[in-house]
Motif scaffolding. Structure first.
Motif, PDB file in Angstrom:
ATOM      1  N   LYS A   4       8.181   5.674  -7.367  1.00 49.93           N
ATOM      2  CA  LYS A   4       8.391   4.653  -6.251  1.00 49.93           C
ATOM      3  C   LYS A   4       8.359   5.627  -5.067  1.00 49.93           C
ATOM      4  CE  LYS A   4      11.507   1.553  -6.494  1.00 49.93           C
ATOM      5  NZ  LYS A   4      12.642   0.909  -6.816  1.00 49.93           N
ATOM      6  N   ALA A   5       8.919   6.693  -4.989  1.00 49.86           N
ATOM      7  CA  ALA A   5       9.051   7.772  -3.741  1.00 49.86           C
ATOM      8  C   ALA A   5       7.738   8.194  -3.592  1.00 49.86           C
ATOM      9  CB  ALA A   5      10.265   8.790  -4.152  1.00 49.86           C
ATOM     10  N   GLY A   6       6.901   8.633  -4.670  1.00 53.99           N
ATOM     11  CA  GLY A   6       5.618   9.005  -4.543  1.00 53.99           C
ATOM     12  C   GLY A   6       4.713   8.283  -3.751  1.00 53.99           C
ATOM     13  N   ALA A   7       4.821   6.859  -4.273  1.00 54.61           N
ATOM     14  CA  ALA A   7       3.974   5.929  -3.643  1.00 54.61           C
ATOM     15  C   ALA A   7       4.211   5.614  -2.445  1.00 54.61           C
ATOM     16  CB  ALA A   7       4.148   4.724  -4.644  1.00 54.61           C
ATOM     17  N   ALA A   8       5.663   5.777  -2.146  1.00 48.67           N
ATOM     18  CA  ALA A   8       6.021   5.210  -0.677  1.00 48.67           C
ATOM     19  C   ALA A   8       5.624   6.528   0.229  1.00 48.67           C
ATOM     20  CB  ALA A   8       7.584   5.408  -0.483  1.00 48.67           C
ATOM     21  N   LEU A   9       5.637   7.699  -0.248  1.00 45.52           N
ATOM     22  CA  LEU A   9       5.149   8.870   0.645  1.00 45.52           C
ATOM     23  C   LEU A   9       3.691   8.601   0.930  1.00 45.52           C
ATOM     24  CD1 LEU A   9       7.300  11.733  -0.688  1.00 45.52           C
ATOM     25  CD2 LEU A   9       7.573  10.740   1.634  1.00 45.52           C
ATOM     26  N   ALA A  10       2.942   8.243  -0.022  1.00 39.28           N
ATOM     27  CA  ALA A  10       1.500   8.262   0.091  1.00 39.28           C
ATOM     28  C   ALA A  10       1.331   7.237   1.210  1.00 39.28           C
ATOM     29  CB  ALA A  10       0.833   7.879  -1.268  1.00 39.28           C
ATOM     30  N   VAL A  11       1.911   6.285   1.230  1.00 41.63           N
ATOM     31  CA  VAL A  11       1.658   4.941   2.297  1.00 41.63           C
ATOM     32  C   VAL A  11       2.122   5.503   3.595  1.00 41.63           C
ATOM     33  CG1 VAL A  11       2.385   2.486   2.985  1.00 41.63           C
ATOM     34  CG2 VAL A  11       1.855   3.193   0.463  1.00 41.63           C
ATOM     35  N   ALA A  12       3.250   6.324   3.673  1.00 39.04           N
ATOM     36  CA  ALA A  12       3.835   6.611   4.832  1.00 39.04           C
ATOM     37  C   ALA A  12       2.899   7.883   5.386  1.00 39.04           C
ATOM     38  CB  ALA A  12       5.211   7.148   4.784  1.00 39.04           C
ATOM     39  N   ARG A  13       2.326   8.623   4.554  1.00 37.13           N
ATOM     40  CA  ARG A  13       1.367   9.616   5.270  1.00 37.13           C
ATOM     41  C   ARG A  13       0.000   8.991   5.712  1.00 37.13           C
ATOM     42  NH1 ARG A  13       2.695  12.631   0.127  1.00 37.13           N
ATOM     43  NH2 ARG A  13       4.497  14.257   0.918  1.00 37.13           N
ATOM     44  N   GLN A  14      -0.265   7.853   5.218  1.00 32.05           N
ATOM     45  CA  GLN A  14      -1.442   6.929   5.800  1.00 32.05           C
ATOM     46  C   GLN A  14      -0.968   6.407   7.212  1.00 32.05           C
ATOM     47  OE1 GLN A  14      -4.527   6.684   4.589  1.00 32.05           O
ATOM     48  NE2 GLN A  14      -3.934   8.195   3.178  1.00 32.05           N
ATOM     49  N   ILE A  15       0.262   5.876   7.537  1.00 34.70           N
ATOM     50  CA  ILE A  15       0.773   5.229   8.474  1.00 34.70           C
ATOM     51  C   ILE A  15       0.988   6.483   9.590  1.00 34.70           C
ATOM     52  CG2 ILE A  15       2.302   3.970   9.559  1.00 34.70           C
ATOM     53  CD1 ILE A  15       2.674   2.333   7.096  1.00 34.70           C
ATOM     54  N   ASN A  16       1.611   7.451   9.285  1.00 37.91           N
ATOM     55  CA  ASN A  16       1.984   8.426  10.136  1.00 37.91           C
ATOM     56  C   ASN A  16       1.339   9.978  10.037  1.00 37.91           C
ATOM     57  OD1 ASN A  16       3.084  10.323  11.912  1.00 37.91           O
ATOM     58  ND2 ASN A  16       5.258   9.887  11.478  1.00 37.91           N
ATOM     59  N   PRO A  17       0.370  10.330  10.433  1.00 40.27           N
ATOM     60  CA  PRO A  17      -0.449  11.472   9.978  1.00 40.27           C
ATOM     61  C   PRO A  17       0.456  12.713  10.200  1.00 40.27           C
ATOM     62  CG  PRO A  17      -1.402  10.604  11.919  1.00 40.27           C
ATOM     63  CD  PRO A  17      -0.377   9.577  11.689  1.00 40.27           C
ATOM     64  N   TRP A  18       1.512  12.587  11.220  1.00 38.43           N
ATOM     65  CA  TRP A  18       2.407  13.692  11.481  1.00 38.43           C
ATOM     66  C   TRP A  18       3.371  13.978  10.376  1.00 38.43           C
ATOM     67  CZ3 TRP A  18       2.714  10.955  16.834  1.00 38.43           C
ATOM     68  CH2 TRP A  18       1.526  11.051  17.466  1.00 38.43           C
ATOM     69  N   LEU A  19       3.661  13.079   9.502  1.00 41.02           N
ATOM     70  CA  LEU A  19       4.775  13.045   8.725  1.00 41.02           C
ATOM     71  C   LEU A  19       5.137  14.323   8.068  1.00 41.02           C
ATOM     72  CD1 LEU A  19       6.647  11.228   7.389  1.00 41.02           C
ATOM     73  CD2 LEU A  19       5.372  10.827   5.396  1.00 41.02           C
ATOM     74  N   ASP A  20       4.158  15.276   7.437  1.00 44.06           N
ATOM     75  CA  ASP A  20       4.406  16.412   6.851  1.00 44.06           C
ATOM     76  C   ASP A  20       4.737  17.581   7.757  1.00 44.06           C
ATOM     77  OD1 ASP A  20       4.344  15.943   3.641  1.00 44.06           O
ATOM     78  OD2 ASP A  20       2.514  15.131   4.284  1.00 44.06           O
ATOM     79  N   THR A  21       4.365  17.430   8.956  1.00 42.39           N
ATOM     80  CA  THR A  21       4.876  18.365   9.922  1.00 42.39           C
ATOM     81  C   THR A  21       6.188  18.036  10.485  1.00 42.39           C
ATOM     82  OG1 THR A  21       3.909  17.236  11.917  1.00 42.39           O
ATOM     83  CG2 THR A  21       2.233  18.531  10.700  1.00 42.39           C
TER      84      THR A  21
END
Length: 382
Positions: free
Chosen positions: A154-171
């Protein structure tokens, strides 16, 4: 932004109605399928009332101050209804198995400091020691135990969606579904402002929280930690806890864990403010069309000063072990800082611990987080 336009189109065509960010409506949605007792299981009356009051005040602040766009409104609705649902689900767990909430745990080691001041790095280095343990990202954001345990997926899927919405997420922060991470999900579930003020302009709620006190939030936090330790089978190992919000609420946290050891990080200069503003601005940028960089900077200059004052006031009356870590010194020679930390909090630093920390360092070496310093310029010119 494409996600905002898509949500707005759904509302305008009538395919999906705009959900109200209203306490009664949110409660109806979030509590659906649960028993009335689940709101109160394991909690006293003050804690029950505190959560209801937090919800009401946060909804007012969102409606009157935040100026959210369609995506921001949807995200606020989702986060608040999820917090209510999680609170009921945890109550059901404690109603069915009360002993989970009172599991005996080893005294924790708490990393305290401002966001962007090296807390994540210190947190993960300490948690890498095999004698310690940390909270998985998926357990922080999905604290309700279940069998089978599908939280990592569930967390992996949520992170994948979040990365699409916010391209800065992993920075902003080096994420991973099962990586050791801060317990911000537990605080958000109790409606602490920890995650909300970094996304939305909600000054009345933030001000109320700063004056109100956080004991009910950390009573819930402690129950979740004890439950998580029991489920994960690591109650005998010290949990390394970390969230920048702790610096604001340290007395309430220490009332739950008076035998904790503290590791306090510090970062000097303008870089701390710039990095904090960058994080908040990048979160707000896609949830409102009215983000104001000058206002964000003013608020976080105030917030950082408040947190520094509260840290020092608390430490002045704390007689337990404390290690102090400088951000620049940690960057220059992390092994030396770790050795000094272990000495200050009374733990022997072993070769096995250092080997595990070396592996953690290697994992972080090429993190997208290193690009974070560029975000403030990108936001300011967008």
């Amino acid at each position: 932004m494409w996600a905002d336009r898509a949500v707005r189109a759904l509302w305008e065509t009538g395919l999906t109605p705009k959900p109200p960010v209203d306490p009664e409506y949110l409660w109806k949605i979030g509590s659906r399928g649960f028993e009335t007792e689940d709101e109160r299981s394991g909690r006293d009356e003050i804690e029950v009332e505190d959560f209801r009051e937090r919800l009401a005040k946060l909804c007012v602040s969102l409606s009157e101050e935040a100026r959210l766009n369609a995506l921001g409104h949807t995200m606020a609705y989702g986060q608040l209804s999820s917090a209510i649902r999680t609170r009921h689900a945890l109550g059901r767990v404690w109603r069915e198995t009360p002993s989970l909430a009172t599991t005996e745990i080893a005294p924790p080691i708490i990393v305290v400091g401002q966001m962007r001041a090296g807390t994540t790095r210190m947190h993960r280095l300490l948690a890498a020691d095999p004698r310690h343990t940390g909270t998985r990202f998926c357990n922080s954001h999905y604290p309700v135990p279940a069998k089978p345990d599908l939280r990592r997926f569930k967390a992996g899927a949520a992170l994948a969606v979040a990365r699409q919405i916010n391209p800065w997420l992993d920075t902003l922060h080096p994420f991973g579904a099962t990586r050791t991470d801060e317990e911000i999900g537990w605080l958000a579930g109790a409606l602490s402002p920890a995650t909300f003020e970094a996304q939305w302009r909600i000054p009345s709620f933030v001000g109320w929280n700063e004056a109100h006190g956080a004991d009910p939030v950390y009573a819930e936090f402690a129950r979740i930690l004890r439950t998580d330790a029991s489920v994960m089978g690591d109650a005998a190992r010290p949990r390394i806890l970390k969230c920048p919000q702790f610096s604001e609420d340290l007395p309430a946290l220490l009332r739950q864990f008076p035998d904790a050891r503290l590791v306090v990080t510090h970062r000097e200069g303008r870089a701390l403010l710039d990095s904090s503003v960058s994080l908040v601005a990048s979160q707000m940028a896609f949830q409102t069309d009215y983000a104001d960089l000058v206002a964000i900077e003013a608020e976080w200059r105030r917030k950082l000063a408040l947190r520094d004052e509260r840290i020092e006031a608390t430490l002045a009356g704390f007689d337990g072990p404390v290690a102090r870590i400088d951000f620049d010194a940690l960057g220059a020679n992390w092994r030396r800082e770790i050795a000094q930390t272990y000495d200050a909090i009374g733990i022997q630093l072993t070769a096995e611990a250092l080997e595990a920390m070396e592996a953690e360092q290697a994992l972080s070496a090429n993190s997208a987080h290193l690009q974070h310093r560029l975000q403030i310029a990108q936001f300011a010119t967008s």
